[in-house]
Design a protein around this motif. Structure first.
Motif, short mmCIF file in Angstrom:
data_model
loop_
_atom_site.label_atom_id
_atom_site.label_comp_id
_atom_site.label_asym_id
_atom_site.label_seq_id
_atom_site.Cartn_x
_atom_site.Cartn_y
_atom_site.Cartn_z
N ALA A 242 0.83 -1.20 0.00
CA ALA A 242 0.00 0.00 0.00
C ALA A 242 0.87 1.25 0.00
O ALA A 242 1.93 1.28 0.63
CB ALA A 242 -0.92 0.01 1.22
N VAL A 243 0.40 2.28 -0.71
CA VAL A 243 1.05 3.59 -0.68
C VAL A 243 -0.02 4.66 -0.83
O VAL A 243 -1.02 4.46 -1.54
CB VAL A 243 2.13 3.72 -1.78
CG1 VAL A 243 1.50 3.76 -3.17
CG2 VAL A 243 2.99 4.94 -1.55
N ALA A 244 0.18 5.78 -0.14
CA ALA A 244 -0.75 6.92 -0.25
C ALA A 244 0.01 8.19 0.07
O ALA A 244 0.96 8.18 0.86
CB ALA A 244 -1.93 6.75 0.71
N PHE A 245 -0.43 9.29 -0.53
CA PHE A 245 0.06 10.60 -0.14
C PHE A 245 -0.73 11.08 1.08
O PHE A 245 -1.93 10.80 1.21
CB PHE A 245 -0.14 11.62 -1.26
CG PHE A 245 0.87 11.54 -2.37
CD1 PHE A 245 1.98 12.38 -2.38
CD2 PHE A 245 0.70 10.65 -3.43
CE1 PHE A 245 2.90 12.33 -3.41
CE2 PHE A 245 1.61 10.58 -4.46
CZ PHE A 245 2.73 11.42 -4.45
N THR A 246 -0.05 11.80 1.97
CA THR A 246 -0.80 12.52 2.99
C THR A 246 -1.59 13.63 2.32
O THR A 246 -1.29 14.03 1.19
CB THR A 246 0.15 13.10 4.06
OG1 THR A 246 1.17 13.88 3.40
CG2 THR A 246 0.80 12.00 4.88
N SER A 247 -2.59 14.16 3.02
CA SER A 247 -3.49 15.12 2.39
C SER A 247 -2.79 16.42 2.01
O SER A 247 -3.26 17.14 1.13
CB SER A 247 -4.68 15.42 3.31
OG SER A 247 -4.23 15.92 4.56
N ASP A 248 -1.64 16.73 2.66
CA ASP A 248 -0.90 17.92 2.27
C ASP A 248 0.14 17.65 1.20
O ASP A 248 0.82 18.57 0.73
CB ASP A 248 -0.23 18.57 3.49
CG ASP A 248 0.79 17.66 4.18
OD1 ASP A 248 1.08 16.56 3.64
OD2 ASP A 248 1.29 18.05 5.25
N GLY A 249 0.31 16.39 0.79
CA GLY A 249 1.22 16.04 -0.28
C GLY A 249 2.68 16.00 0.11
O GLY A 249 3.54 15.75 -0.75
N ARG A 250 3.01 16.20 1.38
CA ARG A 250 4.40 16.30 1.79
C ARG A 250 5.05 14.95 2.08
O ARG A 250 6.27 14.82 2.05
CB ARG A 250 4.52 17.19 3.03
CG ARG A 250 4.15 18.64 2.75
CD ARG A 250 4.24 19.51 3.99
NE ARG A 250 3.89 20.89 3.69
CZ ARG A 250 4.74 21.78 3.21
NH1 ARG A 250 6.01 21.45 3.01
NH2 ARG A 250 4.35 23.01 2.94
N HIS A 251 4.24 13.96 2.40
CA HIS A 251 4.77 12.65 2.76
C HIS A 251 4.08 11.56 1.92
O HIS A 251 2.95 11.72 1.46
CB HIS A 251 4.51 12.32 4.23
CG HIS A 251 5.30 13.14 5.19
ND1 HIS A 251 4.97 14.45 5.50
CD2 HIS A 251 6.40 12.84 5.94
CE1 HIS A 251 5.82 14.92 6.39
NE2 HIS A 251 6.70 13.97 6.67
N LEU A 252 4.79 10.45 1.76
CA LEU A 252 4.18 9.22 1.31
C LEU A 252 4.03 8.30 2.50
O LEU A 252 4.93 8.21 3.35
CB LEU A 252 5.03 8.54 0.24
CG LEU A 252 4.93 9.08 -1.18
CD1 LEU A 252 5.90 8.34 -2.10
CD2 LEU A 252 3.50 8.93 -1.73
#
Length: 334
Positions: A242-252
């Motif tokens: 699984a992989v996802a961006f945090t809602s602010d786009g700063r982290h995976l």
């Protein structure tokens, strides 16, 4: 090949050339729900800040878990009815406010003539519910295949799937709009040189991240065409799917199958950052190489070290990790 391990007891990630380095301690969490035993997809909620959707792999009912990204507790369980739930492998939230679930796995070498994507509106209030989703039948223009990666572009709403083949496969684009009538044919639009287990778009739609068990790639998304930027730092996990961006786009965020597994965070830097993040982030003058980014830097990115002493050890760390993965792979269902 020598390997570095930073700070005993810290999390370890596999970096370029088999280098293991500690992660940056970003906004990760640990699944607290014993019902989540095979987390195979992860996606940030659009309706509820700090909440992430996940689901179990095949051989389970078609259930989605809304998980608090701080405590790791399940705050709602959505059960899908009227669907096959044959091999759920991926989840993504679209700009239409719906949760898309990919029943797209095929562990039998591409013997299934079609697979499915399910979609349901994100609940306004998080509570246990039973829903009947929209069902989209899917086939690939160049033949059936196994896949574990599904990503919905956050601006266009177009759905993409990455095939899972050892040695690499392709990125497949669905029709501009999916239809519940008939079959939706996904066309191959690019090659992906990775044994992909999940994929995700950044919140601004400018980046596409694709991960495998031990590596990952970041792409710039330019008018519907991916352009390879570089490799990602991917943590060593039990079975990373699984992989996802945090809602602010700063982290995976990287997730793994297994009960009580940790979702690990890695901060993005350089050109790997989404455009919206790069525009409001000042370059680090003390680290010009990291600020430049964009180079194909190897699976571990900039080869950072955690605070404290580091010790050099042989390639046994990588060998042990690979051996453990092979054992886990052998235990998976046929």
């Amino acid at each position: 090949m020598w390997t570095r391990v930073a700070g005993a007891g810290l999390g370890i990630v596999l970096a370029a050339g088999g280098t293991a380095v500690a992660d940056d301690g970003g906004p990760g969490f640990t699944f607290a729900d014993p019902a989540i035993t095979e987390s195979s997809g992860l996606a940030a909620s659009r309706a509820h800040e700090g909440v992430y959707w996940t689901h179990n792999d095949s051989a389970h009912s078609a259930r989605l878990f809304a998980v608090d990204g701080t405590s790791g507790r399940t705050v709602a369980t959505v059960t899908l009815t009227g669907v096959a739930g044959r091999d759920l492998e991926a989840v993504s939230v679209g700009p239409d406010g719906r949760v898309y679930v990919g029943d797209i796995g095929d562990n039998f070498g591409g013997n299934w003539p079609h697979v499915w994507i399910y979609a349901f509106p994100e609940p306004e209030r998080l509570a246990d519910a039973t829903l009947t989703p929209a069902v989209y039948t899917v086939q690939y223009a160049d033949g059936a295949r196994d896949a574990e990666s599904l990503a919905v572009h956050p601006e266009t709403g177009r759905v993409y799937v990455v095939g899972k083949t050892e040695g690499g496969d392709g990125l497949y684009a669905g029709p501009p709009e999916l239809s519940t009538a008939g079959v939706n044919t996904f066309e191959r639009v690019a090659d992906v040189d990775l044994w992909a287990t999940d994929a995700a778009f950044s919140p601004d739609g400018s980046r596409l991240a694709v991960r495998s068990y031990f590596g990952g790639l970041m792409y710039a998304w330019e008018d519907g065409v991916p352009r390879r930027l570089g490799r990602l730092r991917v943590p060593i996990q039990q079975q990373g799917e699984a992989v996802a961006f945090t809602s602010d786009g700063r982290h995976l965020l990287y997730g793994s199958e297994g009960e009580g597994t940790e979702v690990r965070a890695e901060e993005l830097d350089g050109d790997l950052r989404p455009v919206s993040v790069a525009q409001d982030t000042e370059p680090d003058a003390a680290d010009p190489e990291g600020a430049a980014g964009g180079a194909d830097r190897g699976a571990g990115g900039d080869d950072r070290e955690a605070d404290g002493d580091t010790v050099a050890i042989g390639g046994a760390v990588v060998a042990l990790a690979l051996a453990a993965w092979l054992v886990l792979r052998g235990r998976r269902r046929p």
